[in-house]
Scaffold this active site. Sequence first.
Site, PDB file in Angstrom:
ATOM      1  N   TYR A 125       0.860  -1.199   0.000  1.00 34.25           N
ATOM      2  CA  TYR A 125       0.000   0.000   0.000  1.00 34.25           C
ATOM      3  C   TYR A 125       0.895   1.248   0.000  1.00 34.25           C
ATOM      4  O   TYR A 125       0.777   2.147  -0.828  1.00 34.25           O
ATOM      5  CB  TYR A 125      -0.877  -0.002   1.256  1.00 34.25           C
ATOM      6  N   GLU A 129     -29.797  -2.572  17.075  1.00 32.56           N
ATOM      7  CA  GLU A 129     -28.445  -2.117  16.717  1.00 32.56           C
ATOM      8  C   GLU A 129     -27.667  -1.733  17.983  1.00 32.56           C
ATOM      9  O   GLU A 129     -28.261  -1.252  18.947  1.00 32.56           O
ATOM     10  CB  GLU A 129     -28.527  -0.872  15.805  1.00 32.56           C
ATOM     11  N   LYS A 166     -25.578   0.633  20.286  1.00 30.06           N
ATOM     12  CA  LYS A 166     -25.558   2.099  20.384  1.00 30.06           C
ATOM     13  C   LYS A 166     -24.107   2.543  20.592  1.00 30.06           C
ATOM     14  O   LYS A 166     -23.560   2.497  21.684  1.00 30.06           O
ATOM     15  CB  LYS A 166     -26.439   2.578  21.541  1.00 30.06           C
ATOM     16  N   GLU A 225     -22.544   7.412  13.165  1.00 26.87           N
ATOM     17  CA  GLU A 225     -21.756   7.761  14.353  1.00 26.87           C
ATOM     18  C   GLU A 225     -20.289   7.767  13.973  1.00 26.87           C
ATOM     19  O   GLU A 225     -19.800   6.834  13.330  1.00 26.87           O
ATOM     20  CB  GLU A 225     -22.016   6.709  15.453  1.00 26.87           C
ATOM     21  N   LYS A 238     -35.285  -0.117  16.439  1.00 33.19           N
ATOM     22  CA  LYS A 238     -36.034   0.681  15.456  1.00 33.19           C
ATOM     23  C   LYS A 238     -37.046  -0.225  14.787  1.00 33.19           C
ATOM     24  O   LYS A 238     -36.680  -1.325  14.331  1.00 33.19           O
ATOM     25  CB  LYS A 238     -35.091   1.230  14.379  1.00 33.19           C
ATOM     26  N   LYS A 291     -30.486   1.880  27.524  1.00 32.05           N
ATOM     27  CA  LYS A 291     -29.147   2.195  28.025  1.00 32.05           C
ATOM     28  C   LYS A 291     -28.699   1.129  29.009  1.00 32.05           C
ATOM     29  O   LYS A 291     -29.463   0.748  29.909  1.00 32.05           O
ATOM     30  CB  LYS A 291     -29.149   3.559  28.725  1.00 32.05           C
TER      31      LYS A 291
END
Length: 332
Positions: free
Chosen positions: A42, A118, A120, A175, A291, A315
């Site tokens: 690379y 998912e 967090k 995020e 969700k 949480k």
Amino acid sequence: MSNQETTLEEATHRINQLRTDLIEWTRQYYVLDQPTVEDHVYDESYRQLTELEQAFPSLVTPDSPTQRVGGQVLPGFEKVTHEIPMLSLGDVFSIEELSEFDQRLQKSVESEVSYNAELKIDGLAISLTYENGVFIKGSTRGDGTIGEDITENLKTVKSIPLTLTEPISLEVRGECYMPTKAFIALNKRREEAGEATFANPRNAAAGSLRQLNTSETAQRQLSTFIYYLVNPEQLNVKTQSEALERLTKLGFRTNNESRVTNNMTEISAYIAEYQAKRHDLSYDIDGIVLKANLFAIHDEVGNTVKVPKWAIAYKFPPDEQETIVLDIEWTV
Ligand SMILES: CC(C)(C)c1nc(N2CCN(c3ncccn3)CC2)c2cc(C(N)=O)c(N)nc2n1
């Protein structure tokens, strides 16, 4: 072959090949975590590309890996208005509260609600805008309506594609975070330099994205998990789980631990699994996000002023390590 003998045509061909290779190797290493070439391969290609671009500046393209090193010192950050507000998230702290959320949602819609569960990620929410497949703007969440333009800093984050695999225009959100290893190394360097250390990876990520010296941001080894496609109907995507697959195909880094859960038993199992695995991950999480998987349900139940009615954050209780630190700080 020395540069003066390289014709523009040869340079064009060579630069295109080097750039294509380096973009793919960057994607494999930083997006998929599956490098296929050794670092020295690379590095040698990167060196050749830099040399050729210096000899033929007209051949530099916006998506060239050489454009990721930063090097400008910005005067400040422009404000950005989020046309579609970046919502916050309601949060619960127990399975009972989570179950109440689930029952309320199940009652308010006809169909059975499945959730995309998912992790967090404990980082900083960002928004990325692409036009015809080219990254043109990146910003912080800010207060949800007004954020800061941090495009130049986000260009140095290797997991953010500078071009998509398709020439489409869209906005995504996710995020930006600092992996635990990078956080520990950064704090060690800062301690040795007599500088203040960061309290946690989220603060370190936020501080790194607020750097006006973009080459400093480039050295902070930030990464991303993209979790939201604004206007999924534009891509004819019907569920959150499908949206994440589509985002991955477009070249974004998404989190592999997401899972569709169909009832509270499966949700509780997912929570227990990742509460146990929490410290084996290479990044901090502070809970999970559930969700409603079907976007039709999002449209049906809508949002309150600040939070969606179709999503919730569970949480984790602070684990013993955090409480011990709190005690020490408290006694001091
Ligand atoms: C698109 C929605 C609104 C459902 C949404 N919103 C999120 N957040 C909102 C609140 N945010 C926030 N940030 C600062 C202040 C107030 N709220 C921070 C992001 C999500 C955060 C994560 C994550 N961290 O891993 C995630 N997997 N999915 C999210 N999904």
